[in-house]
Design a protein around this motif. Structure first.
Motif, PDB file in Angstrom:
ATOM      1  N   ASN A 185       1.269  -1.126  -0.385  1.00 53.37           N
ATOM      2  CA  ASN A 185      -0.513   0.058   0.316  1.00 53.37           C
ATOM      3  C   ASN A 185       0.499   0.901   0.143  1.00 53.37           C
ATOM      4  O   ASN A 185       0.189   2.074  -0.996  1.00 53.37           O
ATOM      5  CB  ASN A 185      -0.822   0.261   1.138  1.00 53.37           C
ATOM      6  CG  ASN A 185      -2.263  -0.760   1.299  1.00 53.37           C
ATOM      7  OD1 ASN A 185      -2.598  -1.499   0.108  1.00 53.37           O
ATOM      8  ND2 ASN A 185      -2.812  -1.904   2.255  1.00 53.37           N
ATOM      9  N   ALA A 186       2.177   0.666   0.876  1.00 48.89           N
ATOM     10  CA  ALA A 186       3.062   2.402   0.609  1.00 48.89           C
ATOM     11  C   ALA A 186       3.316   2.450  -0.606  1.00 48.89           C
ATOM     12  O   ALA A 186       3.839   3.970  -0.872  1.00 48.89           O
ATOM     13  CB  ALA A 186       4.193   2.097   1.645  1.00 48.89           C
ATOM     14  N   LEU A 240       4.111   5.579  -4.924  1.00 46.96           N
ATOM     15  CA  LEU A 240       4.283   6.288  -6.320  1.00 46.96           C
ATOM     16  C   LEU A 240       3.648   6.974  -7.202  1.00 46.96           C
ATOM     17  O   LEU A 240       3.363   7.862  -7.861  1.00 46.96           O
ATOM     18  CB  LEU A 240       4.277   4.467  -7.254  1.00 46.96           C
ATOM     19  CG  LEU A 240       3.726   4.569  -8.751  1.00 46.96           C
ATOM     20  CD1 LEU A 240       5.516   4.454  -9.427  1.00 46.96           C
ATOM     21  CD2 LEU A 240       3.817   2.798  -9.481  1.00 46.96           C
ATOM     22  N   LYS A 241       1.968   6.442  -6.966  1.00 48.85           N
ATOM     23  CA  LYS A 241       1.382   7.943  -7.452  1.00 48.85           C
ATOM     24  C   LYS A 241       1.061   8.950  -6.728  1.00 48.85           C
ATOM     25  O   LYS A 241       1.504   9.652  -7.550  1.00 48.85           O
ATOM     26  CB  LYS A 241      -0.661   7.267  -6.776  1.00 48.85           C
ATOM     27  CG  LYS A 241      -1.283   6.036  -6.868  1.00 48.85           C
ATOM     28  CD  LYS A 241      -2.747   6.302  -6.645  1.00 48.85           C
ATOM     29  CE  LYS A 241      -3.292   4.649  -7.005  1.00 48.85           C
ATOM     30  NZ  LYS A 241      -4.301   4.633  -5.711  1.00 48.85           N
ATOM     31  N   LEU A 273       4.452   9.849  -8.900  1.00 49.61           N
ATOM     32  CA  LEU A 273       4.217  10.446 -10.792  1.00 49.61           C
ATOM     33  C   LEU A 273       3.373  11.752 -10.433  1.00 49.61           C
ATOM     34  O   LEU A 273       3.575  12.734 -11.663  1.00 49.61           O
ATOM     35  CB  LEU A 273       3.579   9.450 -10.966  1.00 49.61           C
ATOM     36  CG  LEU A 273       2.847   9.426 -12.404  1.00 49.61           C
ATOM     37  CD1 LEU A 273       3.832   9.843 -13.032  1.00 49.61           C
ATOM     38  CD2 LEU A 273       2.068   7.667 -12.933  1.00 49.61           C
ATOM     39  N   THR A 274       2.653  11.891  -9.872  1.00 48.94           N
ATOM     40  CA  THR A 274       1.147  13.679  -9.594  1.00 48.94           C
ATOM     41  C   THR A 274       2.488  14.610  -9.665  1.00 48.94           C
ATOM     42  O   THR A 274       1.868  15.135 -10.225  1.00 48.94           O
ATOM     43  CB  THR A 274       0.972  13.345  -8.168  1.00 48.94           C
ATOM     44  OG1 THR A 274      -0.477  12.355  -8.446  1.00 48.94           O
ATOM     45  CG2 THR A 274      -0.365  14.877  -8.864  1.00 48.94           C
ATOM     46  N   GLU A 275       2.718  15.119  -8.828  1.00 50.79           N
ATOM     47  CA  GLU A 275       4.264  15.305  -8.291  1.00 50.79           C
ATOM     48  C   GLU A 275       5.040  16.159  -9.398  1.00 50.79           C
ATOM     49  O   GLU A 275       5.681  16.718 -10.717  1.00 50.79           O
ATOM     50  CB  GLU A 275       4.512  15.562  -6.890  1.00 50.79           C
ATOM     51  CG  GLU A 275       3.988  15.675  -5.882  1.00 50.79           C
ATOM     52  CD  GLU A 275       4.856  15.736  -4.564  1.00 50.79           C
ATOM     53  OE1 GLU A 275       6.763  15.801  -4.601  1.00 50.79           O
ATOM     54  OE2 GLU A 275       4.398  16.005  -3.373  1.00 50.79           O
ATOM     55  N   ASP A 276       5.153  14.775  -9.993  1.00 50.48           N
ATOM     56  CA  ASP A 276       6.865  14.441 -11.835  1.00 50.48           C
ATOM     57  C   ASP A 276       5.575  15.155 -12.639  1.00 50.48           C
ATOM     58  O   ASP A 276       6.176  16.111 -13.819  1.00 50.48           O
ATOM     59  CB  ASP A 276       7.076  13.438 -11.905  1.00 50.48           C
ATOM     60  CG  ASP A 276       8.013  13.178 -10.508  1.00 50.48           C
ATOM     61  OD1 ASP A 276       8.518  13.670  -9.522  1.00 50.48           O
ATOM     62  OD2 ASP A 276       9.017  11.899 -10.907  1.00 50.48           O
ATOM     63  N   PHE A 303      13.805   8.097  -8.948  1.00 48.39           N
ATOM     64  CA  PHE A 303      14.241   8.743  -7.440  1.00 48.39           C
ATOM     65  C   PHE A 303      13.543   9.294  -6.518  1.00 48.39           C
ATOM     66  O   PHE A 303      13.981   9.167  -5.458  1.00 48.39           O
ATOM     67  CB  PHE A 303      14.526  10.169  -8.428  1.00 48.39           C
ATOM     68  CG  PHE A 303      16.610   9.647  -9.224  1.00 48.39           C
ATOM     69  CD1 PHE A 303      17.247   8.392  -9.464  1.00 48.39           C
ATOM     70  CD2 PHE A 303      16.405  10.412  -9.804  1.00 48.39           C
ATOM     71  CE1 PHE A 303      18.469   8.603 -10.516  1.00 48.39           C
ATOM     72  CE2 PHE A 303      17.504  10.549 -10.947  1.00 48.39           C
ATOM     73  CZ  PHE A 303      18.229   9.316 -10.545  1.00 48.39           C
ATOM     74  N   HIS A 304      12.485   9.609  -7.715  1.00 42.28           N
ATOM     75  CA  HIS A 304      11.265  10.045  -6.553  1.00 42.28           C
ATOM     76  C   HIS A 304      10.580   9.037  -5.412  1.00 42.28           C
ATOM     77  O   HIS A 304      10.178   9.626  -3.949  1.00 42.28           O
ATOM     78  CB  HIS A 304      10.392  11.053  -7.308  1.00 42.28           C
ATOM     79  CG  HIS A 304       9.464  12.103  -6.586  1.00 42.28           C
ATOM     80  ND1 HIS A 304       8.586  12.894  -7.058  1.00 42.28           N
ATOM     81  CD2 HIS A 304       9.320  12.423  -5.428  1.00 42.28           C
ATOM     82  CE1 HIS A 304       8.293  13.894  -6.539  1.00 42.28           C
ATOM     83  NE2 HIS A 304       8.704  13.170  -5.307  1.00 42.28           N
TER      84      HIS A 304
END
Length: 236
Positions: free
Chosen positions: A76-77, A82-83, A86-89, A165-166
């Motif tokens: 879950n973490a 990942l979400k 991906l959102t911030e990127d 990386f993120h």
């Protein structure tokens, strides 16, 4: 998930109607090559983050208590980070950064992305009314991180390595430190010593900047290899 879908639609529209490009100029459509870049980015930052945690353990004499692995929580973490990454990127190092690079040049665009990313963390950390020193520290540390990740996108022509990386830095830190909604997944800090004054400043500057500096060094090394010589990047 709906928010991520909306960001993807906005990104597609921005690229299509402003730059006449397909969303794949972001290098976001999965392929074997891009997935390998994602994994490589994740592995590199995992090693760097573990080194950073090891240094903190030695400097602050940290005692850790291991926890039983909750595989469901870890999964879950992973999905959550990942979400989130991906959102911030997509927001800070996606279509808008691509457009800015085309319009004002890579150097200005990357620095602008970095500054905005740093300021964004004033709000995400809830410190907008904090002391000037704290605001400056967060701006420098997260801003430089944003610079390295934006530079990664520009040089690799894909969002994937920076996403690795993120994701990696967020997930590995969540395994050791308190975080919401998932934190201390594998270890819990039991005790540590305090450092004050200049020692506190130097330690926290190292802790905050070392991962990004090490990441930038690794990236420049990778760019000299054949790994990114045939980066997929559809221009239509």
């Amino acid at each position: 998930m709906l928010g991520l879908l909306i960001i993807l639609v906005i990104s597609w529209a921005l690229l299509r109607f402003v730059e006449k490009k397909n969303i794949d100029v972001l290098g976001i459509i999965p392929s074997l090559n891009r997935l390998s870049q994602l994994v490589l980015g994740f592995l590199i930052i995992t090693l760097i983050t573990l080194i950073n945690i090891y240094v903190e353990t030695q400097v602050l004499n940290v005692s850790w208590k291991s926890k039983a692995i909750d595989y469901a929580m870890f999964l879950n973490a992973f999905i959550y980070h990942l979400k989130s990454a991906l959102t911030e990127d997509l927001i800070f190092r996606g279509a808008m950064l691509y457009v800015l690079i085309q319009r004002i040049g890579a150097v200005k665009a990357i620095w602008l992305s970095a500054i905005v990313f740093g300021v964004y963390h004033w709000f995400s950390y809830g410190i907008i009314e904090g002391r000037l020193i704290l605001l400056a520290y967060v701006l420098v540390v997260t801003g430089f991180t944003g610079y390295v990740w934006a530079y990664t996108f520009y040089k690799t022509k894909s969002i994937m390595t920076g996403l690795g990386f993120h994701l990696g830095v967020n997930l590995i830190n969540a395994c050791f430190f308190e975080s919401q909604p998932y934190g201390e997944i594998l270890f819990q800090k039991v005790s540590s010593i305090d450092v004050n004054d200049w020692n506190w400043l130097f330690f926290n500057l190292f802790k905050g900047l070392f991962p990004s500096i090490a990441t930038l060094v690794c990236l420049k090394f990778l760019l000299k290899t054949k790994l990114y010589s045939q980066t997929e990047n559809t221009q239509s």
